[in-house]
Design a protein around this motif. Structure first.
Motif, PDB file in Angstrom:
ATOM      1  N   PRO A   1     -13.387 -10.537  -1.293  1.00 17.40           N
ATOM      2  CA  PRO A   1     -14.042 -11.628  -0.512  1.00 17.40           C
ATOM      3  C   PRO A   1     -13.991 -12.894  -1.624  1.00 17.40           C
ATOM      4  O   PRO A   1     -13.840 -12.912  -2.898  1.00 17.40           O
ATOM      5  CB  PRO A   1     -15.331 -11.508  -0.452  1.00 17.40           C
ATOM      6  CG  PRO A   1     -15.840 -10.402  -1.571  1.00 17.40           C
ATOM      7  CD  PRO A   1     -14.726  -9.521  -1.902  1.00 17.40           C
ATOM      8  N   LEU A   2     -13.984 -13.894  -0.908  1.00 12.93           N
ATOM      9  CA  LEU A   2     -14.018 -15.436  -1.401  1.00 12.93           C
ATOM     10  C   LEU A   2     -15.292 -15.540  -2.155  1.00 12.93           C
ATOM     11  O   LEU A   2     -16.266 -15.391  -1.407  1.00 12.93           O
ATOM     12  CB  LEU A   2     -13.528 -16.518  -0.345  1.00 12.93           C
ATOM     13  CG  LEU A   2     -12.163 -16.463   0.040  1.00 12.93           C
ATOM     14  CD1 LEU A   2     -12.016 -17.342   1.339  1.00 12.93           C
ATOM     15  CD2 LEU A   2     -11.270 -16.998  -0.887  1.00 12.93           C
ATOM     16  N   ASP A   3     -15.388 -16.287  -3.124  1.00  9.45           N
ATOM     17  CA  ASP A   3     -16.675 -16.646  -3.809  1.00  9.45           C
ATOM     18  C   ASP A   3     -16.784 -17.874  -2.993  1.00  9.45           C
ATOM     19  O   ASP A   3     -16.201 -18.547  -2.311  1.00  9.45           O
ATOM     20  CB  ASP A   3     -16.812 -16.752  -5.036  1.00  9.45           C
ATOM     21  CG  ASP A   3     -15.537 -17.628  -5.813  1.00  9.45           C
ATOM     22  OD1 ASP A   3     -15.131 -18.477  -5.193  1.00  9.45           O
ATOM     23  OD2 ASP A   3     -15.371 -17.588  -6.914  1.00  9.45           O
ATOM     24  N   ARG A   4     -18.092 -18.555  -3.207  1.00 13.46           N
ATOM     25  CA  ARG A   4     -18.470 -19.894  -2.671  1.00 13.46           C
ATOM     26  C   ARG A   4     -17.390 -21.008  -2.919  1.00 13.46           C
ATOM     27  O   ARG A   4     -17.301 -21.702  -2.108  1.00 13.46           O
ATOM     28  CB  ARG A   4     -19.912 -20.176  -3.162  1.00 13.46           C
ATOM     29  CG  ARG A   4     -20.986 -19.309  -2.624  1.00 13.46           C
ATOM     30  CD  ARG A   4     -21.289 -19.171  -1.127  1.00 13.46           C
ATOM     31  NE  ARG A   4     -22.145 -18.428  -0.867  1.00 13.46           N
ATOM     32  CZ  ARG A   4     -22.378 -18.155   0.312  1.00 13.46           C
ATOM     33  NH1 ARG A   4     -22.042 -18.536   1.479  1.00 13.46           N
ATOM     34  NH2 ARG A   4     -23.591 -17.131   0.668  1.00 13.46           N
ATOM     35  N   TYR A   5     -17.048 -21.066  -4.159  1.00 13.50           N
ATOM     36  CA  TYR A   5     -16.089 -22.142  -4.611  1.00 13.50           C
ATOM     37  C   TYR A   5     -14.981 -21.762  -3.676  1.00 13.50           C
ATOM     38  O   TYR A   5     -14.079 -23.071  -3.023  1.00 13.50           O
ATOM     39  CB  TYR A   5     -15.970 -22.084  -6.072  1.00 13.50           C
ATOM     40  CG  TYR A   5     -14.777 -23.101  -6.247  1.00 13.50           C
ATOM     41  CD1 TYR A   5     -14.984 -24.457  -6.586  1.00 13.50           C
ATOM     42  CD2 TYR A   5     -13.472 -22.638  -6.613  1.00 13.50           C
ATOM     43  CE1 TYR A   5     -13.929 -25.244  -6.825  1.00 13.50           C
ATOM     44  CE2 TYR A   5     -12.438 -23.671  -7.085  1.00 13.50           C
ATOM     45  CZ  TYR A   5     -12.710 -24.746  -7.244  1.00 13.50           C
ATOM     46  OH  TYR A   5     -11.720 -25.848  -7.743  1.00 13.50           O
ATOM     47  N   GLY A   6     -14.325 -20.535  -3.519  1.00 10.84           N
ATOM     48  CA  GLY A   6     -13.198 -20.166  -2.933  1.00 10.84           C
ATOM     49  C   GLY A   6     -13.112 -20.667  -1.480  1.00 10.84           C
ATOM     50  O   GLY A   6     -12.438 -21.076  -0.562  1.00 10.84           O
ATOM     51  N   GLN A   7     -14.302 -20.280  -0.868  1.00  7.14           N
ATOM     52  CA  GLN A   7     -14.811 -20.797   0.697  1.00  7.14           C
ATOM     53  C   GLN A   7     -14.736 -22.253   0.590  1.00  7.14           C
ATOM     54  O   GLN A   7     -13.964 -22.708   1.805  1.00  7.14           O
ATOM     55  CB  GLN A   7     -15.965 -20.068   0.888  1.00  7.14           C
ATOM     56  CG  GLN A   7     -16.257 -18.756   0.986  1.00  7.14           C
ATOM     57  CD  GLN A   7     -17.621 -18.027   1.162  1.00  7.14           C
ATOM     58  OE1 GLN A   7     -18.417 -18.861   1.830  1.00  7.14           O
ATOM     59  NE2 GLN A   7     -17.738 -16.913   0.625  1.00  7.14           N
ATOM     60  N   MET A   8     -15.108 -22.886  -0.117  1.00  9.99           N
ATOM     61  CA  MET A   8     -15.111 -24.487   0.263  1.00  9.99           C
ATOM     62  C   MET A   8     -13.812 -25.007  -0.120  1.00  9.99           C
ATOM     63  O   MET A   8     -13.253 -25.859   0.727  1.00  9.99           O
ATOM     64  CB  MET A   8     -16.244 -25.142  -0.979  1.00  9.99           C
ATOM     65  CG  MET A   8     -17.615 -24.920  -0.589  1.00  9.99           C
ATOM     66  SD  MET A   8     -18.838 -25.747  -1.782  1.00  9.99           S
ATOM     67  CE  MET A   8     -18.289 -25.123  -3.163  1.00  9.99           C
TER      68      MET A   8
END
Length: 365
Positions: free
Chosen positions: A321-328
């Protein structure tokens, strides 16, 4: 067949030691292709797991005790490993999401001697390898769009589609994936295909958004040429291509925007993923009904099945999964691309030409 991610592939006593696993913590360890250890899924799917097994070396009478310690964290992805043989260190290291995204895909298993159906499949593959199908589909697309509109419009549309799909191809090649090329499908657009599977949600986002991003670059290039030459053809190309790629960014599966949305939302949790993708599906149904897009309704059925499979296999998913930074970053990239395409359409509508304002009128409707 359910697929799990290859977490680790190192050498142990001269032969490959491969570890497969899933987000739920399920793990299987193979030495030289033989299963030597496995761990069941855990409540959190993370943390330290220890695999122990014995190997009989040809040079030693007593078996060798092998111990592999693996500590996995999924968001952000980080894997620490330590391999010991009879308490002697053989290997240790760390793997990140970048390592997972760029790891070589597993080789395909060789097929057994083909029967009658296998021979048909082989002939079909040879037919594809000769690029005949691509040529036939491209010709059929030109004929179909020429029949609906005009030959000139058909050629312009194919340029837009090819540029868009080339963006997907370049993203696949960036991740080291083997591509099968671009297939133009009459009345449906195009497809960029690969035999390889992705390992991370970030790969899914990049491959999905690079198509519309390349489409945006084409619209900006055509817009620049229009302002330099005052040729209305390039203005029309810029506006129509922007509208085409903007439609593809709708948050509806199986469109590119839907794939990006799926990876972002399911990286948070499966309830959020189901809610957001379900809302996109409802939006697609509304658009299909209001605009009379029967083909979109057919694609939505495929998208609904994809949402169901994501929900069902969330814990056993092989996609990191994407981490928080990747999601943003993913959400920001998506929104900026949408805004830029809308900006192109809005700019052309300000010229006062009724034809150039048509894409904006379509958006307003």
């Amino acid at each position: 067949m359910e697929r799990h991610v290859e977490l680790l592939n190192i050498e142990c006593l001269g032969k490959p030691l491969k570890l497969e696993g899933s987000l739920a913590g399920w793990q299987q360890l193979f030495w030289d292709g033989q299963l030597v250890s496995q761990k069941a899924a855990s409540s959190d799917g993370e943390g330290l797991k220890v695999h122990q097994f014995q190997l009989q070396s040809a040079n030693q009478h007593s078996p060798i005790e092998i111990r592999l310690e693996v500590d996995v964290r999924w968001q952000p992805f980080l894997l620490d490993y330590c391999l010991l043989a009879d308490e002697q260190l053989l290997a240790q290291g760390q793997r990140t999401e970048n390592d997972m995204a760029r790891q070589a895909p597993p080789p395909h298993a060789q097929a057994s001697k083909p029967g009658p159906l296998g021979l048909v499949s082989l002939l079909f593959k040879l037919f594809k390898s000769a690029k005949v199908i691509k040529v036939v589909l491209a010709g059929a697309s030109i004929a179909a769009y020429s029949w609906l509109f005009s030959f000139q419009f058909a050629l312009a549309l194919l340029v837009c589609l090819m540029f868009h799909e080339y963006g997907h191809i370049r993203a696949m090649q960036y991740f080291g994936m083997k591509t099968k090329g671009i297939y133009l499908i009459p009345f449906m657009g195009g497809l960029a295909l690969s035999d390889d599977k992705i390992n991370t949600r970030w790969q899914d986002v990049v491959i999905s958004l690079m198509g519309p991003f390349f489409g945006l670059l084409l619209s900006l290039l055509a817009l620049l040429i229009y302002h330099l030459t005052d040729n209305p053809f390039f203005a029309a190309l810029s506006g129509f291509n922007a509208l085409l790629n903007l439609f593809n960014l709708l948050p509806v599966l199986p469109l590119d925007g839907g794939h990006a949305l799926k990876s972002i939302s399911f990286s948070q949790n499966r309830f959020m993923g189901l809610a957001i993708c379900g809302a996109g599906l409802v939006l697609g149904v509304v658009l299909s009904y209001q605009l009379g897009l029967t083909l979109l309704g057919f694609l939505l059925a495929i998208g609904g099945l994809e949402i169901f499979m994501e929900w069902k296999q969330r814990l056993n998913s092989h996609l990191i999964p994407l981490d928080r930074y990747g999601q943003m970053v993913s959400a920001g990239w998506y929104l900026l691309t949408v805004a830029a395409l809308v900006g192109v359409i809005w700019h052309l509508a300000g010229s006062g030409d009724a034809m150039l304002g048509l894409p904006l009128q379509i958006l307003k409707s």
